[in-house]
Design an enzyme around this catalytic site. Structure first.
Site, PDB file in Angstrom:
ATOM      1  N   PHE A  48      10.742  -3.209 -10.579  1.00 59.13           N
ATOM      2  CA  PHE A  48      11.275  -1.796 -10.567  1.00 59.13           C
ATOM      3  C   PHE A  48      10.740  -0.776 -10.281  1.00 59.13           C
ATOM      4  O   PHE A  48      11.113   0.381 -10.558  1.00 59.13           O
ATOM      5  CB  PHE A  48      11.883  -1.777 -11.247  1.00 59.13           C
ATOM      6  CG  PHE A  48      13.210  -2.864 -11.774  1.00 59.13           C
ATOM      7  CD1 PHE A  48      14.198  -3.017 -11.177  1.00 59.13           C
ATOM      8  CD2 PHE A  48      12.940  -3.929 -12.790  1.00 59.13           C
ATOM      9  CE1 PHE A  48      15.687  -3.674 -11.542  1.00 59.13           C
ATOM     10  CE2 PHE A  48      13.877  -4.663 -12.905  1.00 59.13           C
ATOM     11  CZ  PHE A  48      15.176  -4.990 -12.273  1.00 59.13           C
ATOM     12  N   LYS A  68      -6.211  -7.357   4.997  1.00 59.84           N
ATOM     13  CA  LYS A  68      -6.409  -6.640   3.612  1.00 59.84           C
ATOM     14  C   LYS A  68      -6.734  -7.348   2.474  1.00 59.84           C
ATOM     15  O   LYS A  68      -7.367  -6.366   1.526  1.00 59.84           O
ATOM     16  CB  LYS A  68      -4.383  -6.587   2.866  1.00 59.84           C
ATOM     17  CG  LYS A  68      -3.744  -6.677   3.509  1.00 59.84           C
ATOM     18  CD  LYS A  68      -2.278  -6.221   3.054  1.00 59.84           C
ATOM     19  CE  LYS A  68      -1.643  -5.149   4.135  1.00 59.84           C
ATOM     20  NZ  LYS A  68      -0.004  -5.267   3.712  1.00 59.84           N
ATOM     21  N   CYS A 120      13.122  -0.070   0.340  1.00 57.53           N
ATOM     22  CA  CYS A 120      13.912  -0.819   0.041  1.00 57.53           C
ATOM     23  C   CYS A 120      16.224   0.103  -0.525  1.00 57.53           C
ATOM     24  O   CYS A 120      16.137  -1.182   0.066  1.00 57.53           O
ATOM     25  CB  CYS A 120      13.224  -0.368  -1.561  1.00 57.53           C
ATOM     26  SG  CYS A 120      12.015  -1.354  -1.819  1.00 57.53           S
TER      27      CYS A 120
HETATM   28  N1  LIG Z   1       7.526  -0.840  -2.413  1.00 57.48           N
HETATM   29  C1  LIG Z   1       8.493  -1.329  -3.173  1.00 57.48           C
HETATM   30  O1  LIG Z   1       8.033   0.109  -3.984  1.00 57.48           O
HETATM   31  C2  LIG Z   1       9.327  -2.740  -3.977  1.00 57.48           C
HETATM   32  C3  LIG Z   1      10.024  -2.119  -4.928  1.00 57.48           C
HETATM   33  C4  LIG Z   1      10.800  -2.892  -5.824  1.00 57.48           C
HETATM   34  C5  LIG Z   1      10.809  -4.039  -4.994  1.00 57.48           C
HETATM   35  N2  LIG Z   1      10.360  -4.646  -3.669  1.00 57.48           N
HETATM   36  C6  LIG Z   1      10.477  -5.773  -2.834  1.00 57.48           C
HETATM   37  O2  LIG Z   1       9.015  -6.302  -3.212  1.00 57.48           O
HETATM   38  C7  LIG Z   1       8.635  -7.087  -1.636  1.00 57.48           C
HETATM   39  C8  LIG Z   1       7.604  -6.369  -1.742  1.00 57.48           C
HETATM   40  O3  LIG Z   1       7.807  -5.045  -1.043  1.00 57.48           O
HETATM   41  P1  LIG Z   1       6.354  -4.463  -0.609  1.00 57.48           P
HETATM   42  O4  LIG Z   1       7.099  -2.957  -0.608  1.00 57.48           O
HETATM   43  O5  LIG Z   1       5.624  -4.777  -1.413  1.00 57.48           O
HETATM   44  O6  LIG Z   1       5.728  -5.413   0.921  1.00 57.48           O
HETATM   45  P2  LIG Z   1       4.435  -5.170   1.768  1.00 57.48           P
HETATM   46  O7  LIG Z   1       4.996  -5.854   3.522  1.00 57.48           O
HETATM   47  O8  LIG Z   1       4.101  -4.212   1.340  1.00 57.48           O
HETATM   48  O9  LIG Z   1       4.032  -6.278   1.153  1.00 57.48           O
HETATM   49  C9  LIG Z   1       3.685  -7.976   1.410  1.00 57.48           C
HETATM   50  C10 LIG Z   1       3.198  -8.673   2.264  1.00 57.48           C
HETATM   51  O10 LIG Z   1       3.516  -9.934   1.724  1.00 57.48           O
HETATM   52  C11 LIG Z   1       2.032  -9.889   2.838  1.00 57.48           C
HETATM   53  N3  LIG Z   1       2.723 -11.982   3.445  1.00 57.48           N
HETATM   54  C12 LIG Z   1       4.086 -12.212   4.442  1.00 57.48           C
HETATM   55  N4  LIG Z   1       3.778 -13.460   4.237  1.00 57.48           N
HETATM   56  C13 LIG Z   1       2.835 -13.864   3.210  1.00 57.48           C
HETATM   57  C14 LIG Z   1       2.483 -15.611   3.019  1.00 57.48           C
HETATM   58  N5  LIG Z   1       3.505 -16.607   3.974  1.00 57.48           N
HETATM   59  N6  LIG Z   1       1.632 -15.289   2.179  1.00 57.48           N
HETATM   60  C15 LIG Z   1       1.074 -14.571   1.910  1.00 57.48           C
HETATM   61  N7  LIG Z   1       1.390 -13.542   2.229  1.00 57.48           N
HETATM   62  C16 LIG Z   1       1.922 -13.066   3.256  1.00 57.48           C
HETATM   63  C17 LIG Z   1       1.769  -9.201   3.395  1.00 57.48           C
HETATM   64  O11 LIG Z   1       1.143  -9.867   5.002  1.00 57.48           O
HETATM   65  C18 LIG Z   1       2.400  -8.477   3.166  1.00 57.48           C
HETATM   66  O12 LIG Z   1       0.718  -7.399   2.729  1.00 57.48           O
HETATM   67  C19 LIG Z   1       9.954  -6.959  -0.933  1.00 57.48           C
HETATM   68  O13 LIG Z   1      10.867  -8.060  -1.037  1.00 57.48           O
HETATM   69  C20 LIG Z   1      10.609  -5.255  -1.885  1.00 57.48           C
HETATM   70  O14 LIG Z   1      11.923  -5.310  -0.810  1.00 57.48           O
HETATM   71  C21 LIG Z   1       9.275  -3.204  -3.199  1.00 57.48           C
END
Ligand SMILES: NC(=O)c1ccc[n+]([C@@H]2O[C@H](COP(=O)([O-])OP(=O)(O)OC[C@H]3O[C@@H](n4cnc5c(N)ncnc54)[C@H](O)[C@@H]3O)[C@@H](O)[C@H]2O)c1
Length: 473
Positions: A161, A35, A287
């Site tokens: 959000f 990534k 989510c």
């Molecule tokens: N996707 C959505 O629409 C959305 C909306 C609101 C809130 N959220 C929340 O936001 C958070 C992230 O969601 P997302 O969809 O972006 O997840 P995602 O899985 O797309 O991304 C998470 C990233 O974190 C990285 N990661 C994991 N451990 C790590 C570490 N120790 N150091 C550095 N990088 C690390 C992973 O490699 C991955 O690229 C979740 O808690 C989710 O519930 C998501």
């Protein structure tokens, strides 16, 4: 300000790009080297409209760079966001392993040179703010015991959000900014960080224009615990609202009403509102399911049974079966038939397949002996890679997907499907059965094109008569 964003997924990459666009200097960190390599080449690791362009503009306005290790960036930063995944465990609890690793790494990287704010943007169960504080402190003590007394930091919760597919618009013009903190100093740092966003003092990008009369974003300053509850409550409410429309659609199907008319009729009541009332094949995405389950789990830890939340999950589980039921009503036998799926992503304008209804539909059809062909404008590669167990024949366009099929299911409401020539599609099929899982097509137009149409909660004869009597096409 100098900012670090840990996690470059759907939330972290958009957050990092937007903060840099507002003029901050941002380092985005991810342990996934592939990534980071992509981002360094100016490519987005996810499909999100406008994101690559915003990353390019962000580099010009503030500054944005990318790293696989957070040490240097954390030391240079005033604010460190945690935006790592918090996926569900089989018990419904959130898996906090990524959050814990990130918090410890932040602690290990800190020194006593400045006051820093660690912000949780990941969706985390109530109490995780305190946990992050403890883990950061442990990280400091393990890596630099001699610094333990001199490292100063605050912890905040700043739930996200954004909606995938319109993430940039949602981040630049949010309905509100929620800031949960226990002390004034932490809150003030975040008010400073978001000042330009709150007052909308930035030029709007051409691909995400500022809505008319949008001049200020309300800031809701709360305790850590309230901010964490706000995120879960918002998602639980939205899941319930869609679930409500789905429940009503099932009653509409039985009594001969059209749920789209019913939802327009109730949505115009300002106490209800028109959004999130579209009946369909059940919600999906990363989510809603995990957040509702996690909130139920938290409630149960405090001895409370959250019955409304339980019902919300149960209604959605049942709704996921509806496509199969409708196909069985039309075709009786699915074994040996060919079913074409239009759309795979859990919703339009994203490549995200997490908890996508398409996966369950395809799995069930294959299990029942049907052949599954599919076309999705963006999510096919992701589906191929992430779900090699699904024997789907991926097609280059909608026309080849429906070739000699016995039924067509509209799974994802990609806007481009609105331009399809339905008569041409119907003409290519063995049997022109259409199950419109998103109430996307006009029943009258689909029937005129030769389809045997069923929507969700659109009792067919009445809908056809009503449309005809109102002179609608
Ligand atoms: N996707 C959505 O629409 C959305 C909306 C609101 C809130 N959220 C929340 O936001 C958070 C992230 O969601 P997302 O969809 O972006 O997840 P995602 O899985 O797309 O991304 C998470 C990233 O974190 C990285 N990661 C994991 N451990 C790590 C570490 N120790 N150091 C550095 N990088 C690390 C992973 O490699 C991955 O690229 C979740 O808690 C989710 O519930 C998501």
């Amino acid at each position: 300000m100098r900012v670090t964003v840990i996690g470059t997924g759907y939330v972290g990459t958009v957050t990092g790009a937007c903060l840099a666009y507002l003029g901050h200097h941002v380092t985005c960190v991810d342990t996934d080297t592939a990534k980071i390599e992509k981002l360094r080449m100016g490519e987005s690791p996810i499909y999100e409209p406008g994101l690559e362009e915003l990353l390019r503009m962000a580099a010009e306005r503030g500054g944005i760079d990318f790293a696989c290790d957070c040490d240097e960036a954390v030391r240079a930063s005033d604010v460190i966001f945690i935006a790592v995944g918090t996926p569900p465990l089989p018990s419904g609890e959130s898996n906090l392993a990524y959050l814990e690793a990130a918090a410890r790494a932040i602690g290990a990287a800190m020194d006593g040179a400045r006051f820093r704010v660690v912000v949780n943007k990941s969706t985390v169960p109530v109490g995780s703010g305190n946990l992050v504080g403890t883990l950061v402190r442990e990280g400091v003590e393990e890596a630099h015991p001699e610094l333990a007394g001199s490292v100063q930091f605050g912890v905040a919760s700043n739930p996200e959000f954004l909606r995938e597919g319109s993430a940039i618009h949602d981040s630049l013009y949010p309905d509100r900014i929620v800031l949960g903190a226990e002390d004034q100093r932490t809150l003030e740092v975040l008010r400073g960080l978001y000042g330009a966003l709150e007052e909308q003092k930035f030029p709007d990008p051409s691909f995400a224009p500022r809505p008319d009369s949008f001049v200020r974003v309300p800031v809701v300053a709360t305790t850590l615990t309230s901010a964490e509850m706000i995120k879960y409550s918002a998602n639980a409410f939205l899941a319930m609202k869609i679930g409500f429309a789905n429940e009503i659609s099932n009653i509409c199907d039985r009594v001969g009403a059209d749920v789209t008319e019913v939802m327009t009729g109730i949505g115009l009541d300002s106490r209800i509102g028109t959004k999130f009332l579209n009946a369909g094949i059940g919600w999906g995405g990363s989510c809603f399911g995990k957040d509702v389950s996690s909130l139920m789990h938290t409630a149960s830890e405090y001895g409370y049974q959250a019955r409304l939340l339980e019902a919300s999950l149960a209604v959605n589980r049942q709704q996921r079966q509806i496509v199969i039921q409708k196909l069985q009503e039309k075709m009786f036998i699915l074994k040996g038939s060919t079913v074409a799926l239009l759309g795979l992503a859990f919703k339009a304008n994203t490549d995200d397949l997490r908890d996508a209804p398409s996966l369950q539909i395809a799995e069930k059809l294959i299990q029942m002996g049907a052949r599954v062909r599919a076309y999705d404008p963006i999510a096919m590669n992701a589906c191929r890679e992430q779900h090699p167990e699904l024997r789907i024949l991926y097609c280059n366009d909608a026309q080849s997907a429906v070739e000699h099929a016995d039924a067509l299911v509209l799974v994802t409401e990609w806007p481009e499907f609105g331009d399809l020539d339905l008569a041409d599609l119907a003409g290519r099929m063995n049997r022109a059965i259409l199950v419109d899982g998103r109430n996307f097509f006009s029943p009258a137009k689909a029937r005129a094109a030769g389809f045997d149409y069923s929507g969700i909660g659109r009792a067919t004869s009445r809908s056809a008569q009503t449309a005809a009597s109102l002179g609608q096409p």
